[in-house]
Write an enzyme that holds these catalytic residues in place. Structure first.
Site, PDB file in Angstrom:
ATOM      1  N   LYS A  11      34.994  44.008  47.665  1.00 41.33           N
ATOM      2  CA  LYS A  11      36.159  43.417  46.993  1.00 41.33           C
ATOM      3  C   LYS A  11      37.396  43.363  47.903  1.00 41.33           C
ATOM      4  O   LYS A  11      37.446  44.021  48.958  1.00 41.33           O
ATOM      5  CB  LYS A  11      36.455  44.236  45.731  1.00 41.33           C
ATOM      6  N   TYR A  51      32.868  36.458  36.310  1.00 37.82           N
ATOM      7  CA  TYR A  51      33.114  37.573  35.383  1.00 37.82           C
ATOM      8  C   TYR A  51      33.248  37.100  33.927  1.00 37.82           C
ATOM      9  O   TYR A  51      33.887  37.784  33.128  1.00 37.82           O
ATOM     10  CB  TYR A  51      34.370  38.325  35.797  1.00 37.82           C
ATOM     11  N   ASN A 114      38.307  48.729  42.924  1.00 40.24           N
ATOM     12  CA  ASN A 114      37.263  49.739  43.135  1.00 40.24           C
ATOM     13  C   ASN A 114      36.238  49.354  44.206  1.00 40.24           C
ATOM     14  O   ASN A 114      35.093  49.791  44.179  1.00 40.24           O
ATOM     15  CB  ASN A 114      36.588  50.098  41.801  1.00 40.24           C
ATOM     16  N   HIS A 117      31.313  45.633  43.874  1.00 43.84           N
ATOM     17  CA  HIS A 117      30.629  45.263  42.633  1.00 43.84           C
ATOM     18  C   HIS A 117      29.137  45.252  42.913  1.00 43.84           C
ATOM     19  O   HIS A 117      28.716  44.859  44.006  1.00 43.84           O
ATOM     20  CB  HIS A 117      31.053  43.858  42.165  1.00 43.84           C
ATOM     21  N   GLU A 128      23.550  36.312  39.273  1.00 33.02           N
ATOM     22  CA  GLU A 128      24.658  36.541  40.213  1.00 33.02           C
ATOM     23  C   GLU A 128      24.298  36.099  41.638  1.00 33.02           C
ATOM     24  O   GLU A 128      25.123  35.534  42.346  1.00 33.02           O
ATOM     25  CB  GLU A 128      25.074  38.014  40.176  1.00 33.02           C
TER      26      GLU A 128
HETATM   27  P1  CMP Z   1      32.787  45.605  38.404  1.00 29.25           P
HETATM   28  O1  CMP Z   1      31.576  46.425  38.615  1.00 29.25           O
HETATM   29  O2  CMP Z   1      33.107  44.559  39.398  1.00 29.25           O
HETATM   30  O3  CMP Z   1      32.680  44.901  36.969  1.00 29.25           O
HETATM   31  C1  CMP Z   1      33.808  44.537  36.217  1.00 29.25           C
HETATM   32  C2  CMP Z   1      35.074  45.074  36.792  1.00 29.25           C
HETATM   33  O4  CMP Z   1      36.162  45.123  35.915  1.00 29.25           O
HETATM   34  C3  CMP Z   1      34.863  46.531  37.182  1.00 29.25           C
HETATM   35  O5  CMP Z   1      34.040  46.593  38.309  1.00 29.25           O
HETATM   36  C4  CMP Z   1      36.274  47.021  37.359  1.00 29.25           C
HETATM   37  O6  CMP Z   1      36.752  46.790  38.663  1.00 29.25           O
HETATM   38  C5  CMP Z   1      37.021  46.118  36.393  1.00 29.25           C
HETATM   39  N1  CMP Z   1      37.517  46.914  35.259  1.00 29.25           N
HETATM   40  C6  CMP Z   1      36.791  47.566  34.355  1.00 29.25           C
HETATM   41  N2  CMP Z   1      37.604  48.166  33.465  1.00 29.25           N
HETATM   42  C7  CMP Z   1      38.865  47.860  33.845  1.00 29.25           C
HETATM   43  C8  CMP Z   1      40.143  48.187  33.338  1.00 29.25           C
HETATM   44  N3  CMP Z   1      40.271  48.935  32.229  1.00 29.25           N
HETATM   45  N4  CMP Z   1      41.208  47.686  33.974  1.00 29.25           N
HETATM   46  C9  CMP Z   1      41.068  46.911  35.085  1.00 29.25           C
HETATM   47  N5  CMP Z   1      39.867  46.572  35.611  1.00 29.25           N
HETATM   48  C10 CMP Z   1      38.784  47.046  34.987  1.00 29.25           C
END
Ligand code: CMP
Length: 140
Positions: A11, A51, A114, A117, A128
């Site tokens: 990311k 998403y 984070n 993904h 995906e």
């Molecule tokens: P990912 O595995 O990419 O799948 C969906 C993403 O949404 C997740 O990782 C997080 O980065 C993001 N996400 C999930 N919960 C929250 C939240 N409460 N606030 C912001 N981002 C979120």
């Protein structure tokens, strides 16, 4: 155990801190092979389609803005039980809950930023992977 393929995204928070190589080393050390990879800059609309399952969630706008803010590296990882193995290497979605040694524990900045993904199931992995790669680009 079956050989699987999973879609991985490095990311914007990680590409902007030059962490692509360090994260790829974690995948390779875990026995996952990077069989396709490219660096792209998503539009907000493209991130929104990827998403779409989160469309109704309160963080959808923040998520799609973040994912289109800087380049990402999209990749296909292949290996035994690759979907689960990748999720183990990534660690919990929230870095505060991620286990020692995982990518998110080591590199992630927050729940939103984070670092990586990974697909969560074989059906989502197929969808995906097809969103970003043609069959010709998967070189196992
Ligand atoms: P990912 O595995 O990419 O799948 C969906 C993403 O949404 C997740 O990782 C997080 O980065 C993001 N996400 C999930 N919960 C929250 C939240 N409460 N606030 C912001 N981002 C979120």
């Amino acid at each position: 155990m079956a050989i699987e393929r999973t879609l991985s995204i490095i990311k914007p928070d990680a590409t902007s801190r030059n962490l692509t190589g360090k994260i790829n080393a974690k995948f390779e050390d875990a026995g996952l092979r990077i069989i396709a990879q490219k660096r792209i800059h998503l539009t907000k609309a493209q991130a929104g389609v990827f998403y779409a399952v989160h469309k109704e969630r309160p963080f959808y706008d923040e998520l799609t803005s973040f994912m289109s803010s800087e380049p990402v590296v999209v990749q296909v990882l292949e290996g035994e039980d690759a979907i689960t193995r990748n999720r183990e290497v990534m660690g919990a979605t929230n870095p505060a809950e991620a286990a020692e040694g995982t990518i998110r524990r080591e590199f992630a900045l927050s729940l939103g930023e984070n670092s990586v993904h990974g697909s969560d199931a074989p059906e989502t992995a197929a969808v995906e992977i097809a969103y970003f790669f043609s069959g010709l680009e998967l070189v196992g």
